[in-house]
Design a protein around this motif. Structure first.
Motif, PDB file in Angstrom:
ATOM      1  N   LEU A 172       0.824  -1.208   0.000  1.00 41.18           N
ATOM      2  CA  LEU A 172       0.000   0.000   0.000  1.00 41.18           C
ATOM      3  C   LEU A 172       0.862   1.264   0.000  1.00 41.18           C
ATOM      4  CD1 LEU A 172      -2.856  -1.117   2.410  1.00 41.18           C
ATOM      5  CD2 LEU A 172      -2.913  -0.951  -0.097  1.00 41.18           C
ATOM      6  N   VAL A 173       1.980   1.213   0.710  1.00 43.36           N
ATOM      7  CA  VAL A 173       2.906   2.354   0.713  1.00 43.36           C
ATOM      8  C   VAL A 173       3.474   2.565  -0.686  1.00 43.36           C
ATOM      9  CG1 VAL A 173       5.174   3.108   1.530  1.00 43.36           C
ATOM     10  CG2 VAL A 173       3.490   2.268   3.160  1.00 43.36           C
ATOM     11  N   ASN A 174       3.878   1.480  -1.341  1.00 45.45           N
ATOM     12  CA  ASN A 174       4.418   1.588  -2.697  1.00 45.45           C
ATOM     13  C   ASN A 174       3.380   2.146  -3.664  1.00 45.45           C
ATOM     14  OD1 ASN A 174       6.884   0.583  -1.877  1.00 45.45           O
ATOM     15  ND2 ASN A 174       6.362  -1.521  -2.398  1.00 45.45           N
ATOM     16  N   LEU A 175       2.144   1.679  -3.543  1.00 43.20           N
ATOM     17  CA  LEU A 175       1.058   2.202  -4.366  1.00 43.20           C
ATOM     18  C   LEU A 175       0.935   3.711  -4.177  1.00 43.20           C
ATOM     19  CD1 LEU A 175      -1.899   2.075  -5.750  1.00 43.20           C
ATOM     20  CD2 LEU A 175      -2.659   1.781  -3.400  1.00 43.20           C
ATOM     21  N   ASN A 176       0.905   4.158  -2.942  1.00 41.41           N
ATOM     22  CA  ASN A 176       0.748   5.581  -2.643  1.00 41.41           C
ATOM     23  C   ASN A 176       1.943   6.385  -3.158  1.00 41.41           C
ATOM     24  OD1 ASN A 176      -0.905   7.627  -1.346  1.00 41.41           O
ATOM     25  ND2 ASN A 176       0.803   7.836   0.071  1.00 41.41           N
ATOM     26  N   PRO A 225      -4.486  15.201  -3.420  1.00 39.00           N
ATOM     27  CA  PRO A 225      -5.183  15.284  -2.130  1.00 39.00           C
ATOM     28  C   PRO A 225      -5.471  13.905  -1.528  1.00 39.00           C
ATOM     29  CG  PRO A 225      -6.211  16.753  -3.724  1.00 39.00           C
ATOM     30  CD  PRO A 225      -5.217  15.924  -4.473  1.00 39.00           C
ATOM     31  N   ALA A 226      -5.903  12.968  -2.379  1.00 45.78           N
ATOM     32  CA  ALA A 226      -6.188  11.615  -1.883  1.00 45.78           C
ATOM     33  C   ALA A 226      -4.918  10.935  -1.380  1.00 45.78           C
ATOM     34  CB  ALA A 226      -6.837  10.789  -2.988  1.00 45.78           C
ATOM     35  N   ALA A 282      -9.400   5.372   6.861  1.00 48.12           N
ATOM     36  CA  ALA A 282      -8.175   5.043   6.134  1.00 48.12           C
ATOM     37  C   ALA A 282      -8.475   4.071   4.989  1.00 48.12           C
ATOM     38  CB  ALA A 282      -7.141   4.441   7.078  1.00 48.12           C
ATOM     39  N   ILE A 283      -9.376   3.126   5.229  1.00 50.81           N
ATOM     40  CA  ILE A 283      -9.749   2.176   4.176  1.00 50.81           C
ATOM     41  C   ILE A 283     -10.383   2.926   3.001  1.00 50.81           C
ATOM     42  CG2 ILE A 283     -11.320   0.279   3.610  1.00 50.81           C
ATOM     43  CD1 ILE A 283     -10.787  -0.759   6.492  1.00 50.81           C
ATOM     44  N   GLU A 284     -11.243   3.874   3.298  1.00 50.42           N
ATOM     45  CA  GLU A 284     -11.878   4.663   2.226  1.00 50.42           C
ATOM     46  C   GLU A 284     -10.845   5.492   1.467  1.00 50.42           C
ATOM     47  OE1 GLU A 284     -14.943   4.330   1.102  1.00 50.42           O
ATOM     48  OE2 GLU A 284     -15.070   2.725   2.582  1.00 50.42           O
ATOM     49  N   HIS A 285      -9.899   6.091   2.194  1.00 47.50           N
ATOM     50  CA  HIS A 285      -8.856   6.883   1.527  1.00 47.50           C
ATOM     51  C   HIS A 285      -8.017   5.998   0.604  1.00 47.50           C
ATOM     52  CE1 HIS A 285      -8.979  10.009   5.006  1.00 47.50           C
ATOM     53  NE2 HIS A 285      -9.944  10.210   4.136  1.00 47.50           N
ATOM     54  N   LEU A 286      -7.662   4.809   1.083  1.00 50.96           N
ATOM     55  CA  LEU A 286      -6.838   3.910   0.268  1.00 50.96           C
ATOM     56  C   LEU A 286      -7.623   3.373  -0.931  1.00 50.96           C
ATOM     57  CD1 LEU A 286      -4.868   2.191   3.105  1.00 50.96           C
ATOM     58  CD2 LEU A 286      -3.889   3.510   1.229  1.00 50.96           C
ATOM     59  N   ARG A 287      -8.917   3.130  -0.760  1.00 53.30           N
ATOM     60  CA  ARG A 287      -9.735   2.715  -1.905  1.00 53.30           C
ATOM     61  C   ARG A 287      -9.734   3.800  -2.981  1.00 53.30           C
ATOM     62  NH1 ARG A 287     -14.816   0.132   1.203  1.00 53.30           N
ATOM     63  NH2 ARG A 287     -13.998  -1.980   1.375  1.00 53.30           N
ATOM     64  N   ALA A 288      -9.836   5.041  -2.543  1.00 51.75           N
ATOM     65  CA  ALA A 288      -9.827   6.148  -3.501  1.00 51.75           C
ATOM     66  C   ALA A 288      -8.490   6.218  -4.238  1.00 51.75           C
ATOM     67  CB  ALA A 288     -10.103   7.471  -2.787  1.00 51.75           C
ATOM     68  N   VAL A 289      -7.387   6.030  -3.502  1.00 53.39           N
ATOM     69  CA  VAL A 289      -6.063   6.069  -4.138  1.00 53.39           C
ATOM     70  C   VAL A 289      -5.913   4.904  -5.116  1.00 53.39           C
ATOM     71  CG1 VAL A 289      -3.584   5.856  -3.726  1.00 53.39           C
ATOM     72  CG2 VAL A 289      -4.954   7.342  -2.274  1.00 53.39           C
ATOM     73  N   ILE A 290      -6.393   3.724  -4.741  1.00 54.47           N
ATOM     74  CA  ILE A 290      -6.311   2.568  -5.644  1.00 54.47           C
ATOM     75  C   ILE A 290      -7.094   2.859  -6.925  1.00 54.47           C
ATOM     76  CG2 ILE A 290      -7.038   0.167  -5.962  1.00 54.47           C
ATOM     77  CD1 ILE A 290      -6.337  -0.282  -2.984  1.00 54.47           C
ATOM     78  N   ARG A 291      -8.297   3.400  -6.802  1.00 54.61           N
ATOM     79  CA  ARG A 291      -9.119   3.714  -7.972  1.00 54.61           C
ATOM     80  C   ARG A 291      -8.435   4.757  -8.863  1.00 54.61           C
ATOM     81  NH1 ARG A 291     -12.151   7.726  -8.848  1.00 54.61           N
ATOM     82  NH2 ARG A 291     -12.305   8.398  -6.690  1.00 54.61           N
ATOM     83  N   LEU A 292      -7.923   5.821  -8.243  1.00 45.69           N
ATOM     84  CA  LEU A 292      -7.272   6.881  -9.017  1.00 45.69           C
ATOM     85  C   LEU A 292      -5.977   6.389  -9.671  1.00 45.69           C
ATOM     86  CD1 LEU A 292      -7.875   9.842  -6.578  1.00 45.69           C
ATOM     87  CD2 LEU A 292      -8.835   9.594  -8.871  1.00 45.69           C
ATOM     88  N   HIS A 293      -5.225   5.565  -8.929  1.00 42.06           N
ATOM     89  CA  HIS A 293      -3.964   5.071  -9.498  1.00 42.06           C
ATOM     90  C   HIS A 293      -4.234   4.120 -10.661  1.00 42.06           C
ATOM     91  CE1 HIS A 293       0.244   4.337  -9.750  1.00 42.06           C
ATOM     92  NE2 HIS A 293       0.124   3.055  -9.447  1.00 42.06           N
ATOM     93  N   GLU A 294      -5.321   3.375 -10.586  1.00 46.64           N
ATOM     94  CA  GLU A 294      -5.680   2.516 -11.717  1.00 46.64           C
ATOM     95  C   GLU A 294      -5.997   3.374 -12.942  1.00 46.64           C
ATOM     96  OE1 GLU A 294      -6.419  -0.557 -14.229  1.00 46.64           O
ATOM     97  OE2 GLU A 294      -5.308  -0.506 -12.361  1.00 46.64           O
TER      98      GLU A 294
END
Length: 185
Positions: free
Chosen positions: A77-81, A100-101, A128-140
């Motif tokens: 998750l850190v690497n993704l971010n 921002p996310a 935190a789970i919601e924030h990480l879901r948003a980052v996963i979606r945006l990074h995809e």
């Protein structure tokens, strides 16, 4: 027949059973199709590769939600971010939406590491789970819209940023020197 100095030395080595090692010459491939190579670098990352990365990220998030997370999932998750931040900040891929996310997720990951230091267990808050879901979606979306060469450059730049101490979530800095994962009680 007279021999020069080099020939005499070579003959002496051969007589002793030693020989000069053969020179390995670099052989360049000439059968490369430069147009295909250029197209592969400019192409969008194939869906299969993106799906594998997405599955790894979602599996890491799922491990946190189920309470089975380890250091590896936190690291994923850190690497993704970090890579999402690099693509947005340094390479300008979807900057306004992603940054921002990523900053919110970064704070959550740092808090998670601090909680692990105190309790010895990995866990995320609902926010935190919601924030990480948003980052996963945006990074995809970033991966789907950026050429593979841009994504590879983001990975390289992220590694350099961490080595140079820039503002990313660094495992060693966040968790301290070489850290051994504690066993859950």
């Amino acid at each position: 027949m007279t021999m020069n100095r080099t020939e005499r030395r070579a003959a002496a080595r051969a007589q002793r059973g030693h020989s000069k090692p053969p020179t390995m010459r670099k052989v360049w491939r000439t059968d490369l199709d430069t147009m295909e190579h250029a197209k592969a670098g400019a192409a969008i990352t194939p869906p299969q590769a993106r799906d594998q990365l997405m599955m790894r990220e979602l599996t890491a998030l799922d491990a946190f939600m189920r309470g089975h997370a380890r250091m590896q999932e936190w690291s994923d998750l850190v690497n993704l971010n970090n890579i999402a931040q690099t693509m947005a900040g340094s390479l300008g891929v979807m900057r306004a939406e992603v940054m921002p996310a990523c900053h919110l997720a970064e704070q959550d990951l740092i808090e998670t590491a601090a909680r692990f230091q105190r309790t010895g267990r990995w866990g995320l808050t609902g926010q935190a789970i919601e924030h990480l879901r948003a980052v996963i979606r945006l990074h995809e979306e970033q991966r789907a819209n950026a050429p593979r060469s841009v994504y590879e450059e983001a990975i390289r730049l992220t590694g350099e940023r961490i080595k140079n101490g820039h503002a990313t979530v660094d495992l060693a800095a966040t968790l301290g020197a070489p850290h051994e994962e504690r066993k859950a009680a």
